[in-house]
Write an enzyme that holds these catalytic residues in place. Structure first.
Site, short mmCIF file in Angstrom:
data_model
loop_
_atom_site.label_atom_id
_atom_site.label_comp_id
_atom_site.label_asym_id
_atom_site.label_seq_id
_atom_site.Cartn_x
_atom_site.Cartn_y
_atom_site.Cartn_z
N TYR A 1 -5.70 6.40 32.81
CA TYR A 1 -5.71 7.73 33.44
C TYR A 1 -7.16 8.12 33.73
CZ TYR A 1 -0.74 8.31 32.73
OH TYR A 1 0.63 8.16 32.82
N TYR B 1 6.75 3.80 40.84
CA TYR B 1 5.31 3.45 40.71
C TYR B 1 5.13 2.29 39.73
CZ TYR B 1 0.29 4.54 40.05
OH TYR B 1 -1.08 4.50 39.97
N ASP C 1 6.44 11.14 41.50
CA ASP C 1 7.02 11.09 40.15
C ASP C 1 8.27 11.94 40.02
OD1 ASP C 1 4.76 9.61 39.60
OD2 ASP C 1 3.87 11.04 38.20
N GLY D 1 -2.80 3.91 47.01
CA GLY D 1 -1.68 4.19 46.12
C GLY D 1 -1.26 5.64 46.17
N GLN E 1 8.33 7.41 36.44
CA GLN E 1 7.64 6.54 37.41
C GLN E 1 8.35 5.19 37.59
OE1 GLN E 1 3.37 6.38 36.27
NE2 GLN E 1 3.08 7.56 38.14
N GLN F 1 6.18 4.16 32.74
CA GLN F 1 5.88 5.56 32.43
C GLN F 1 7.09 6.42 32.78
OE1 GLN F 1 4.98 7.92 30.81
NE2 GLN F 1 2.92 8.51 31.39
N PHE F 2 7.39 7.36 31.94
CA PHE F 2 8.46 8.34 32.18
C PHE F 2 8.24 8.96 33.55
CE2 PHE F 2 10.55 12.39 32.05
CZ PHE F 2 11.63 12.25 31.19
N THR G 1 1.85 8.52 44.34
CA THR G 1 2.91 8.72 43.35
C THR G 1 3.95 9.68 43.94
OG1 THR G 1 1.66 10.55 42.39
CG2 THR G 1 1.46 8.41 41.29
N GLY H 1 -10.00 7.69 48.82
CA GLY H 1 -9.36 8.35 47.67
C GLY H 1 -10.29 8.40 46.47
N1 CAA Z 1 8.93 11.22 27.41
C1 CAA Z 1 10.11 11.74 27.05
N2 CAA Z 1 10.63 12.84 27.59
C2 CAA Z 1 9.89 13.48 28.51
C3 CAA Z 1 8.64 12.99 28.93
C4 CAA Z 1 8.17 11.81 28.33
N3 CAA Z 1 6.97 11.30 28.66
N4 CAA Z 1 8.18 13.81 29.88
C5 CAA Z 1 9.10 14.77 30.07
N5 CAA Z 1 10.13 14.57 29.22
C6 CAA Z 1 11.34 15.38 29.06
C7 CAA Z 1 11.07 16.85 29.28
O1 CAA Z 1 10.67 17.44 28.08
C8 CAA Z 1 12.42 17.36 29.77
O2 CAA Z 1 13.27 17.48 28.67
P1 CAA Z 1 14.47 18.55 28.69
O3 CAA Z 1 15.38 18.17 29.84
O4 CAA Z 1 15.11 18.38 27.36
O5 CAA Z 1 13.82 19.89 28.90
C9 CAA Z 1 12.88 16.19 30.60
O6 CAA Z 1 12.25 15.01 30.09
C10 CAA Z 1 12.48 16.33 32.06
O7 CAA Z 1 13.40 15.61 32.68
P2 CAA Z 1 13.60 15.91 34.22
O8 CAA Z 1 14.78 15.15 34.70
O9 CAA Z 1 13.64 17.37 34.45
O10 CAA Z 1 12.25 15.30 34.78
P3 CAA Z 1 11.66 15.46 36.23
O11 CAA Z 1 12.47 14.70 37.21
O12 CAA Z 1 11.43 16.92 36.50
O13 CAA Z 1 10.31 14.72 36.07
C11 CAA Z 1 8.04 14.48 35.53
C12 CAA Z 1 9.35 15.14 35.16
C13 CAA Z 1 7.60 14.97 36.92
C14 CAA Z 1 8.19 12.97 35.62
C15 CAA Z 1 7.05 14.87 34.48
O14 CAA Z 1 7.51 14.41 33.24
C16 CAA Z 1 5.67 14.26 34.71
O15 CAA Z 1 4.91 14.70 35.59
N6 CAA Z 1 5.32 13.24 33.92
C17 CAA Z 1 4.02 12.57 34.02
C18 CAA Z 1 4.21 11.29 34.78
C19 CAA Z 1 2.90 10.58 34.81
O16 CAA Z 1 2.26 10.30 33.80
N7 CAA Z 1 2.47 10.22 36.01
C20 CAA Z 1 1.20 9.54 36.15
C21 CAA Z 1 0.54 10.02 37.41
S1 CAA Z 1 -1.12 9.44 37.54
C22 CAA Z 1 -0.95 7.87 37.91
O17 CAA Z 1 0.09 7.35 38.15
C23 CAA Z 1 -2.23 7.07 37.94
C24 CAA Z 1 -2.16 5.94 37.03
O18 CAA Z 1 -2.01 4.81 37.50
C25 CAA Z 1 -2.34 6.13 35.59
#
Ligand code: CAA
Length: 246
Positions: free
Chosen positions: A184, A152, A93, A89, A149, A146-147, A91, A13
């Site tokens: 990240y 995770y 999400d 690992g 996660q 994390q929102f 995700t 990976g």
């Molecule tokens: N904080 C607050 N609100 C947030 C937010 C946050 N960080 N992110 C999204 N929202 C809000 C949106 O604006 C949306 O609001 P509305 O409903 O009012 O439009 C709502 O929350 C989305 O809610 P959903 O129920 O529709 O969310 P979802 O189930 O579709 O999921 C998500 C959304 C896929 C989690 C998306 O927010 C996302 O991809 N977030 C990033 C997650 C992230 O950082 N992952 C890290 C991956 S990398 C990794 O993990 C490696 C590492 O170790 C660092």
């Protein structure tokens, strides 16, 4: 002294490849354990590690018995393992209200059960030989949550508890157990985050950019060195300042 053998799960990976390369350059014999189902990924990895003492071994880290067979194979060849880096690992999400049981279980089993599966099979050999270095790759999101996660973040936080508990159990036997918590980084996992959300995260990183996998790998090489025997039960954050705590 014989060349030490390092096993790196998730070895092909984004972070895993960089870790394999860093450990090989540090003079280790490296076994990259990862799923074998994607021949083109394996071929790309093999091209990247060409000329280094790194070999690929297919392994599903969520399969306890397969992990046992894998570790026994290395032991039977008289090659340790001396260093174990748990970097596998995934995700899945989504917010908890939409998360199904499969998304919970797959993340917990690949990210956390795998640490048990590998350590459980490798620990007796390490303590018996009086040397071992275990490095668990956790995440800043295991420290902060994390929102999207809950799965995770729970798995990655769980790795810290596991790390500290096992560190205590084996400290007198020459085995250290530590975790590294990347922020990240430039990996496929992070590339999969929607652009706008990713940019919002980068904006909050004091260093002002994503991390390079090499920067995580360097930390793993440091912790797995023979000279790092007094560092155990620690968590080393490598996150560009995204989360600072003492
Ligand atoms: N904080 C607050 N609100 C947030 C937010 C946050 N960080 N992110 C999204 N929202 C809000 C949106 O604006 C949306 O609001 P509305 O409903 O009012 O439009 C709502 O929350 C989305 O809610 P959903 O129920 O529709 O969310 P979802 O189930 O579709 O999921 C998500 C959304 C896929 C989690 C998306 O927010 C996302 O991809 N977030 C990033 C997650 C992230 O950082 N992952 C890290 C991956 S990398 C990794 O993990 C490696 C590492 O170790 C660092």
């Amino acid at each position: 002294m014989d060349k030490r053998t390092a096993v790196v799960t998730g070895g092909i990976g984004g972070l895993g490849t960089a870790i394999c390369i860093a450990l090989a350059r540090a003079g280790r014999r490296v076994v990259a354990a990862d799923l074998g189902g994607h021949p083109e990924r394996v071929a790309r990895f093999q091209a990247e590690v060409d000329g280094l003492d790194v070999r690929f071994a297919p392994l599903d880290v969520s399969d306890f018995d397969a992990c046992g067979e894998f570790v026994r194979g290395i032991e039977t060849a008289g090659q340790g393992p001396d260093i174990l880096v748990n970097a596998a690992g995934i995700t899945r999400d989504t917010t908890l209200r939409k998360m199904d049981r499969g998304q919970w279980e797959s993340v917990l089993s690949v990210n956390l059960d795998s640490v048990f599966n590998l350590c459980r099979h490798a620990i007796d050999g390490m303590t018996g030989r009086g040397f071992g270095r275990i490095v668990n790759i956790s995440s800043v999101n295991g420290q902060t949550g994390q929102f999207g996660q809950t799965n995770y973040s729970a798995a990655k936080a769980g790795m810290h508890g596991f790390t500290m508990a096992l560190a205590r159990e084996v400290a007198r036997k020459g085995v250290t157990v530590n975790s590294v918590s990347p922020g990240y980084c430039e990996t496929a996992l992070v590339a999969a985050i929607p652009d706008e959300i990713r940019q919002g995260i980068v904006d909050k990183v004091p260093v002002g950019r994503l991390g390079h996998p090499d920067e995580i790998a360097r930390t793993v090489a440091f912790l797995s060195d023979d000279e790092a025997g007094y560092i155990t039960g620690a968590n080393i954050p490598v996150n560009g300042g995204l989360y600072m705590a003492f």
